[in-house]
Design an enzyme around this catalytic site. Structure first.
Site, PDB file in Angstrom:
ATOM      1  N   CYS A   2     -21.873  17.521  53.178  1.00 33.04           N
ATOM      2  CA  CYS A   2     -22.258  18.870  52.757  1.00 33.04           C
ATOM      3  C   CYS A   2     -22.947  18.853  51.396  1.00 33.04           C
ATOM      4  O   CYS A   2     -22.692  17.994  50.569  1.00 33.04           O
ATOM      5  CB  CYS A   2     -21.022  19.738  52.666  1.00 33.04           C
ATOM      6  SG  CYS A   2     -20.077  19.764  54.176  1.00 33.04           S
ATOM      7  N   ARG A  27     -28.358  13.823  52.324  1.00 29.49           N
ATOM      8  CA  ARG A  27     -26.918  13.597  52.436  1.00 29.49           C
ATOM      9  C   ARG A  27     -26.446  13.689  53.878  1.00 29.49           C
ATOM     10  O   ARG A  27     -25.321  13.304  54.184  1.00 29.49           O
ATOM     11  CB  ARG A  27     -26.171  14.643  51.590  1.00 29.49           C
ATOM     12  CG  ARG A  27     -26.332  14.439  50.095  1.00 29.49           C
ATOM     13  CD  ARG A  27     -25.796  15.622  49.330  1.00 29.49           C
ATOM     14  NE  ARG A  27     -24.379  15.778  49.467  1.00 29.49           N
ATOM     15  CZ  ARG A  27     -23.489  15.431  48.538  1.00 29.49           C
ATOM     16  NH1 ARG A  27     -23.894  14.902  47.424  1.00 29.49           N
ATOM     17  NH2 ARG A  27     -22.213  15.614  48.726  1.00 29.49           N
ATOM     18  N   TRP A  74     -21.940  19.625  57.021  1.00 28.34           N
ATOM     19  CA  TRP A  74     -21.743  18.501  57.931  1.00 28.34           C
ATOM     20  C   TRP A  74     -20.379  18.749  58.559  1.00 28.34           C
ATOM     21  O   TRP A  74     -19.359  18.709  57.869  1.00 28.34           O
ATOM     22  CB  TRP A  74     -21.774  17.198  57.145  1.00 28.34           C
ATOM     23  CG  TRP A  74     -21.825  15.961  57.971  1.00 28.34           C
ATOM     24  CD1 TRP A  74     -22.854  15.537  58.759  1.00 28.34           C
ATOM     25  CD2 TRP A  74     -20.805  14.964  58.061  1.00 28.34           C
ATOM     26  NE1 TRP A  74     -22.536  14.332  59.323  1.00 28.34           N
ATOM     27  CE2 TRP A  74     -21.288  13.950  58.917  1.00 28.34           C
ATOM     28  CE3 TRP A  74     -19.542  14.807  57.510  1.00 28.34           C
ATOM     29  CZ2 TRP A  74     -20.551  12.828  59.233  1.00 28.34           C
ATOM     30  CZ3 TRP A  74     -18.817  13.678  57.823  1.00 28.34           C
ATOM     31  CH2 TRP A  74     -19.310  12.703  58.675  1.00 28.34           C
ATOM     32  N   ASN A 100     -17.677  22.352  49.690  1.00 26.27           N
ATOM     33  CA  ASN A 100     -17.670  20.951  50.131  1.00 26.27           C
ATOM     34  C   ASN A 100     -16.244  20.439  50.026  1.00 26.27           C
ATOM     35  O   ASN A 100     -15.556  20.745  49.052  1.00 26.27           O
ATOM     36  CB  ASN A 100     -18.543  20.081  49.232  1.00 26.27           C
ATOM     37  CG  ASN A 100     -20.019  20.333  49.435  1.00 26.27           C
ATOM     38  OD1 ASN A 100     -20.414  21.100  50.303  1.00 26.27           O
ATOM     39  ND2 ASN A 100     -20.840  19.694  48.614  1.00 26.27           N
ATOM     40  N   GLY A 101     -15.829  19.638  50.981  1.00 30.33           N
ATOM     41  CA  GLY A 101     -14.473  19.077  50.936  1.00 30.33           C
ATOM     42  C   GLY A 101     -13.654  19.598  52.103  1.00 30.33           C
ATOM     43  O   GLY A 101     -14.193  20.118  53.081  1.00 30.33           O
ATOM     44  N   GLU A 488     -24.582  -7.911  54.698  1.00 29.30           N
ATOM     45  CA  GLU A 488     -25.268  -6.707  54.236  1.00 29.30           C
ATOM     46  C   GLU A 488     -26.551  -6.473  55.050  1.00 29.30           C
ATOM     47  O   GLU A 488     -26.856  -5.343  55.436  1.00 29.30           O
ATOM     48  CB  GLU A 488     -25.565  -6.817  52.735  1.00 29.30           C
ATOM     49  CG  GLU A 488     -26.442  -5.739  52.158  1.00 29.30           C
ATOM     50  CD  GLU A 488     -25.971  -4.304  52.407  1.00 29.30           C
ATOM     51  OE1 GLU A 488     -24.834  -4.098  52.848  1.00 29.30           O
ATOM     52  OE2 GLU A 488     -26.771  -3.382  52.186  1.00 29.30           O
ATOM     53  N   LYS A 492     -27.611  -3.214  57.463  1.00 29.43           N
ATOM     54  CA  LYS A 492     -28.871  -2.472  57.327  1.00 29.43           C
ATOM     55  C   LYS A 492     -29.504  -2.276  58.704  1.00 29.43           C
ATOM     56  O   LYS A 492     -29.944  -1.188  59.040  1.00 29.43           O
ATOM     57  CB  LYS A 492     -29.872  -3.205  56.421  1.00 29.43           C
ATOM     58  CG  LYS A 492     -29.585  -3.195  54.953  1.00 29.43           C
ATOM     59  CD  LYS A 492     -29.757  -1.865  54.263  1.00 29.43           C
ATOM     60  CE  LYS A 492     -28.528  -1.041  54.288  1.00 29.43           C
ATOM     61  NZ  LYS A 492     -27.442  -1.293  53.396  1.00 29.43           N
ATOM     62  N   GLU A 495     -27.462   0.278  60.901  1.00 28.05           N
ATOM     63  CA  GLU A 495     -27.405   1.695  60.534  1.00 28.05           C
ATOM     64  C   GLU A 495     -28.728   2.411  60.673  1.00 28.05           C
ATOM     65  O   GLU A 495     -28.738   3.600  60.968  1.00 28.05           O
ATOM     66  CB  GLU A 495     -26.776   1.903  59.150  1.00 28.05           C
ATOM     67  CG  GLU A 495     -27.534   1.386  57.982  1.00 28.05           C
ATOM     68  CD  GLU A 495     -26.816   1.720  56.649  1.00 28.05           C
ATOM     69  OE1 GLU A 495     -27.031   0.994  55.692  1.00 28.05           O
ATOM     70  OE2 GLU A 495     -26.065   2.697  56.570  1.00 28.05           O
ATOM     71  N   HIS A 511     -16.574 -21.085  66.835  1.00 33.67           N
ATOM     72  CA  HIS A 511     -15.166 -20.854  67.190  1.00 33.67           C
ATOM     73  C   HIS A 511     -14.998 -19.635  68.100  1.00 33.67           C
ATOM     74  O   HIS A 511     -13.936 -19.023  68.126  1.00 33.67           O
ATOM     75  CB  HIS A 511     -14.315 -20.720  65.930  1.00 33.67           C
ATOM     76  CG  HIS A 511     -14.285 -21.989  65.143  1.00 33.67           C
ATOM     77  ND1 HIS A 511     -13.577 -23.112  65.543  1.00 33.67           N
ATOM     78  CD2 HIS A 511     -14.926 -22.354  64.006  1.00 33.67           C
ATOM     79  CE1 HIS A 511     -13.770 -24.083  64.681  1.00 33.67           C
ATOM     80  NE2 HIS A 511     -14.589 -23.647  63.736  1.00 33.67           N
ATOM     81  N   LYS A 608     -24.941  10.236  53.254  1.00 32.57           N
ATOM     82  CA  LYS A 608     -25.157   9.402  52.069  1.00 32.57           C
ATOM     83  C   LYS A 608     -23.857   9.202  51.301  1.00 32.57           C
ATOM     84  O   LYS A 608     -23.557   8.109  50.844  1.00 32.57           O
ATOM     85  CB  LYS A 608     -26.201  10.065  51.163  1.00 32.57           C
ATOM     86  CG  LYS A 608     -26.512   9.284  49.900  1.00 32.57           C
ATOM     87  CD  LYS A 608     -27.161   7.956  50.232  1.00 32.57           C
ATOM     88  CE  LYS A 608     -27.404   7.088  49.014  1.00 32.57           C
ATOM     89  NZ  LYS A 608     -27.689   5.696  49.389  1.00 32.57           N
TER      90      LYS A 608
HETATM   91  O1  M6R Z   1     -21.481   5.692  47.395  1.00 30.57           O
HETATM   92  P1  M6R Z   1     -20.742   4.446  47.830  1.00 30.57           P
HETATM   93  O2  M6R Z   1     -21.346   3.216  47.263  1.00 30.57           O
HETATM   94  O3  M6R Z   1     -19.271   4.512  47.551  1.00 30.57           O
HETATM   95  O4  M6R Z   1     -20.906   4.390  49.399  1.00 30.57           O
HETATM   96  C1  M6R Z   1     -20.220   3.432  50.148  1.00 30.57           C
HETATM   97  C2  M6R Z   1     -20.753   3.352  51.562  1.00 30.57           C
HETATM   98  O5  M6R Z   1     -20.522   4.558  52.228  1.00 30.57           O
HETATM   99  C3  M6R Z   1     -22.252   3.033  51.585  1.00 30.57           C
HETATM  100  O6  M6R Z   1     -22.544   1.852  50.905  1.00 30.57           O
HETATM  101  C4  M6R Z   1     -22.734   2.904  53.050  1.00 30.57           C
HETATM  102  O7  M6R Z   1     -22.170   1.792  53.645  1.00 30.57           O
HETATM  103  C5  M6R Z   1     -24.276   2.834  53.073  1.00 30.57           C
HETATM  104  N1  M6R Z   1     -24.802   3.813  53.975  1.00 30.57           N
HETATM  105  C6  M6R Z   1     -24.788   1.558  53.560  1.00 30.57           C
HETATM  106  O8  M6R Z   1     -26.173   1.502  53.531  1.00 30.57           O
END
Ligand code: M6R
Length: 613
Positions: A2, A27, A74, A100-101, A488, A492, A495, A511, A608
């Site tokens: 949100c 977001r 959201w 929000n929350g 990592e 990427k 997602e 294994h 985000k």
């Molecule tokens: O704001 P943060 O670094 O705490 O966020 C953590 C994860 O939600 C964030 O890194 C998420 O995995 C990303 N979308 C990855 O690209």
């Protein structure tokens, strides 16, 4: 997740609110809405769908009021729909609120208010907020002057859970009241105008004079003035922070997507993050956090706690701390750590990493650990964010605003600052690894230029993306620090392109998971550790024999007959290689997403900043 925007001043609020909502679109959201005060009545227009659709709705362009709040939702409680969208009004349509929350005890509050005669229209937890404020406004008032803000303060005492709220009252049309707990909210001030936002980029083009609210704080805003209160309704003073991001930094700057812009910003982000912490020939400078030798000698374990990409930065940092500072490190997923009863005492150091500084799981893990008596360090990209206010020490990355959901420049900045911190620990402790430390310091200073070199080499990646974009599974493998880059890079791809992928330590594949390797499957190998190159080559041969095609990211000289697709990266110590090796693979994920016609900035189901558990 949100988003909240608000405005009070002497010009039409609506265009400012819509503009702010558009800035918060990154977001992730499913509905949008706006409320303004129009001739002492509350106007409220909202629906599920995009901000653009809200802007096309009947009535929005007739909104003339100079006081307003807006929201992107959201869904958490109740499906995306017009009724469930924010703002929510109380039964008498006196108050309008955005939130929000999560109000965890909303069922209980709803029952209480229903018994008191209030009617509810939506399935949301939020609708209790304007109704409870109305209840206290009519039943338990303070003096007339602060009746509105006092009613909000009283209502927040009944909330269990997290909230950032902004509230309008048609009986006091020259005010907006805001409050927050465990959810971000900032105020911007400029001459006779005040701005509200859940995230700084929403209002940065109007002002960089930003007030940050702490947990439990409230504020009563009028055009050109603001009064602050703490959770016990004591009046408090605040001074604004000057935010140095410019509004342009939050725009795409000519790139097709924020993600591509942010990938290309990495040389700058890394350079800014190094800043004055390291200059050629000097020691790492962390004077701002005052970590002493006695303190470090008293530490026998470090937990690095974070989520997603930030947690992957922790995986990359673990060998740096262990090798240089000689302190054992465990890397934990925050959502697990907060419940797994970890062994924590005053000899434990917790390093929490969060780009946004607002991730609910990371914040909770930090708070729980602190309560158990250990010292905490926050690594964050957002000044004044929640984790920075909870932690004993804060170290900022200076990546600038990261808008794309997929984290890129935040990751490379996090690994950079963690490397600097590990070296700082080693220097404070008087480590004997002096040669390695000097090499790493020189190499850290070269990271920005090496990142630039990698960014020039995109053609081969575009071509490879065309070959693999229809695939169902892709494997990433690496040993040691290369595994950090692999895991990592795999995230990427998942997602933003929705291609299933997994990352393995190269030696682990045999294994079990090697059973998945079949003809023409793609395996991406990362090899930057000279000591392990032969072992890694053997592991890759195992998959090639089973029909896999490979893409190799390396700075080693390899047999091009065996590996026809080699993406060369500059020479780099393997401990720092995740910063550089990940960049081509961020680009690969981006190109695959584009080949598939997807929007890499707003991947489905993702937000985000994940401020709910
Ligand atoms: O704001 P943060 O670094 O705490 O966020 C953590 C994860 O939600 C964030 O890194 C998420 O995995 C990303 N979308 C990855 O690209």
């Amino acid at each position: 997740m949100c988003g909240i925007v608000g405005y009070i001043g002497n010009t039409k609020a609506y265009p400012i609110l819509i503009n702010g909502l558009q800035k918060l679109e990154y977001r992730g959201y499913d509905s949008a809405g706006v409320s303004t005060i129009e001739n002492e009545k509350i106007a409220c227009i909202k629906n599920k769908g995009r901000v653009k659709e809200l802007d096309n709705m009947e009535g929005t362009h007739f909104l003339e009021g100079t006081v307003g709040i807006a929201h992107t939702r959201w869904a958490t409680h109740g499906k995306p729909s017009s009724i469930n969208s924010h703002p929510h009004l109380d039964s008498s349509e006196t108050f309008s609120a955005v939130h929000n929350g999560i109000i965890e005890n909303y069922n209980e509050l709803r029952e209480f208010l229903t018994n008191a005669g209030y009617k509810f229209l939506s399935e949301t937890d939020t609708e209790v907020i304007p109704n409870l404020i109305h209840y206290y406004y009519t039943k338990e008032t303070g003096n007339n002057e602060d009746r509105f803000v006092h009613a909000v303060s009283r209502a927040t005492k009944d909330f269990k859970g997290s909230y950032a709220i902004a509230v309008l009252c048609k009986l006091e049309p020259d005010k907006i009241v805001v409050a927050r707990k465990d959810n971000p909210l900032v105020l911007g001030a400029k001459d006779n105008e005040m701005y509200i936002a859940s995230d700084i980029p929403a209002i940065l083009e109007y002002t960089n004079n930003i007030y940050i609210l702490n947990d439990g704080d409230l504020a009563e805003l009028k055009a050109g003035s603001v009064k602050f209160y703490d959770k016990d309704f004591n009046s408090i003073e605040k001074t604004p922070e000057i935010i140095t991001w410019d509004a342009k930094a939050a725009d795409k700057n000519g790139y097709d997507d924020f993600m591509l812009k942010e990938i290309n910003e990495q040389p700058t982000a890394i350079r800014e993050t190094i800043g004055t912490r390291l200059v050629k020939g000097g020691k790492c400078n962390f004077d701002d956090i005052n970590i002493t030798k006695d303190f470090l000698l008293g530490i026998n374990r470090i937990y690095i706690v974070a989520c997603g990409t930030a947690m992957h930065a922790g995986i990359a940092a673990k060998p740096l701390f262990e090798r240089l500072a000689g302190i054992p490190v465990e890397v934990d997923i925050a959502s697990e750590f907060r419940y797994r009863e970890p062994l924590i005492d005053e000899k434990t150091l917790i390093i929490c990493i969060s780009q946004s500084g607002e991730t609910a799981d990371t914040l909770a893990a930090l708070k729980n650990s602190k309560a158990m008596g250990c010292k905490t360090i926050a690594i964050s990209n957002v000044i004044g964010s929640s984790i920075t206010r909870e932690a004993d020490f804060t170290v900022y990355t200076h990546a600038g605003p990261e808008i794309a959901v997929a984290s890129t420049k935040a990751y490379t900045s996090q690994v950079t600052v963690l490397a600097l911190l590990a070296i700082h620990f080693a220097e404070v402790l008087g480590s004997r690894e002096t040669a390695l430390i000097e090499t790493l310091k020189d190499e850290i200073l070269e990271l920005p230029s090496k990142a630039s070199i990698v960014l020039e080499n995109t053609d081969m990646l575009k071509e490879f993306a065309k070959r693999i974009y229809k695939e169902k599974d892709v494997f990433y493998i690496g040993r040691g620090s290369d595994y950090a880059a692999a895991v990592e890079s795999s995230l990427k791809l998942k997602e933003i392109s929705y291609v299933h992928s997994d990352a393995y330590q190269s030696g682990e594949l045999k294994h079990g998971s090697i059973a998945l390797i079949e003809n023409d499957i793609t395996v991406i190998g990362i090899m930057t550790d000279r000591r392990l190159v032969e072992k890694s080559v053997s592991n890759l041969q195992e998959v090639i024999t089973r029909g896999a095609k490979t893409l190799i990211v390396t700075n080693q000289d390899l047999d091009t007959k065996l590996f026809p697709n080699i993406l060369r990266i500059p020479e780099i110590n393997t401990l720092l290689s995740p910063v550089i090796a990940v960049i081509p693979l961020q680009l690969l994920a981006y190109f695959v997403s584009k080949e598939k016609g997807l929007d890499p900035d707003k991947p489905r189901n993702l937000a985000k900043s994940v401020t709910v558990e």
